[in-house]
Design a protein around this motif. Structure first.
Motif, short mmCIF file in Angstrom:
data_model
loop_
_atom_site.label_atom_id
_atom_site.label_comp_id
_atom_site.label_asym_id
_atom_site.label_seq_id
_atom_site.Cartn_x
_atom_site.Cartn_y
_atom_site.Cartn_z
N ARG A 176 0.83 -1.21 0.00
CA ARG A 176 0.00 0.00 0.00
C ARG A 176 0.86 1.26 0.00
NH1 ARG A 176 -3.35 -3.13 3.44
NH2 ARG A 176 -2.28 -2.36 5.28
N THR A 177 1.90 1.27 0.81
CA THR A 177 2.79 2.43 0.88
C THR A 177 3.47 2.67 -0.46
OG1 THR A 177 3.17 2.06 3.23
CG2 THR A 177 4.78 3.42 2.08
N SER A 178 3.96 1.60 -1.07
CA SER A 178 4.63 1.73 -2.37
C SER A 178 3.69 2.26 -3.43
CB SER A 178 5.18 0.38 -2.82
OG SER A 178 6.16 -0.07 -1.91
N LEU A 179 2.47 1.73 -3.48
CA LEU A 179 1.50 2.20 -4.45
C LEU A 179 1.13 3.66 -4.22
CD1 LEU A 179 -0.83 -0.91 -4.65
CD2 LEU A 179 0.73 -0.09 -6.40
N ARG A 180 0.95 4.01 -2.95
CA ARG A 180 0.62 5.39 -2.62
C ARG A 180 1.73 6.33 -3.08
NH1 ARG A 180 0.12 4.52 2.59
NH2 ARG A 180 -1.91 3.56 2.37
N GLU A 181 2.99 5.98 -2.79
CA GLU A 181 4.13 6.82 -3.18
C GLU A 181 4.28 6.89 -4.69
OE1 GLU A 181 7.48 5.13 -1.16
OE2 GLU A 181 6.83 5.87 0.80
N ARG A 182 4.08 5.78 -5.38
CA ARG A 182 4.31 5.73 -6.82
C ARG A 182 3.19 6.36 -7.63
NH1 ARG A 182 5.27 6.16 -11.53
NH2 ARG A 182 6.05 4.57 -12.92
N TYR A 183 1.95 6.10 -7.27
CA TYR A 183 0.84 6.51 -8.12
C TYR A 183 0.03 7.67 -7.58
CZ TYR A 183 1.95 2.39 -10.77
OH TYR A 183 2.61 1.47 -11.52
N ILE A 184 -0.01 7.84 -6.29
CA ILE A 184 -0.84 8.90 -5.74
C ILE A 184 0.02 10.07 -5.26
CG2 ILE A 184 -2.54 9.48 -3.96
CD1 ILE A 184 -3.42 6.52 -4.13
N GLY A 185 1.12 9.76 -4.61
CA GLY A 185 2.01 10.81 -4.13
C GLY A 185 1.34 11.66 -3.07
N SER A 186 1.85 12.85 -2.90
CA SER A 186 1.31 13.73 -1.87
C SER A 186 0.11 14.52 -2.37
CB SER A 186 2.40 14.69 -1.40
OG SER A 186 2.84 15.48 -2.49
N LYS A 187 -0.10 14.54 -3.68
CA LYS A 187 -1.23 15.30 -4.21
C LYS A 187 -2.52 14.48 -4.13
CE LYS A 187 -0.04 13.77 -8.78
NZ LYS A 187 0.60 14.04 -9.99
N ASP A 188 -3.63 15.18 -4.06
CA ASP A 188 -4.93 14.51 -4.05
C ASP A 188 -5.27 14.05 -5.46
OD1 ASP A 188 -5.36 14.90 -1.35
OD2 ASP A 188 -6.26 16.87 -1.66
#
Length: 86
Positions: free
Chosen positions: A32-44
């Protein structure tokens, strides 16, 4: 949360298992962390822009003559029958 299933090769599974032990977390949280960092990042996630970019992506498909029939076929399944609802 939504549950999903991933198939990993042996090396990936071994690396994730080792990392999860080292960091004291689960493999699921690492993914989950990897996906969040790779595809979502800090932006909404801008859902409106995403919807506009996806609109009509099947429009020029030559292999699907009747889109409505194709969608109905995808949605039709045996789940309801298995649950004895349909």
């Amino acid at each position: 949360m939504k549950r999903t299933q991933l198939y990993l090769d042996e090396e990936m599974a071994r690396i994730l298992k080792t990392l999860s032990r080292q960091k004291g977390t689960t493999i699921s949280e690492l993914v989950r962390t990897s996906l969040r960092e790779r595809y979502i990042g800090s932006k909404d996630l801008d859902k409106v822009t995403l919807a506009r970019s996806l609109a009509g992506i099947w429009k020029n498909r030559r292999d699907l003559k009747d889109i409505d029939a194709a969608v109905r076929k995808l949605r039709k399944g045996s789940r309801l029958k298995r649950l004895r609802i349909g």
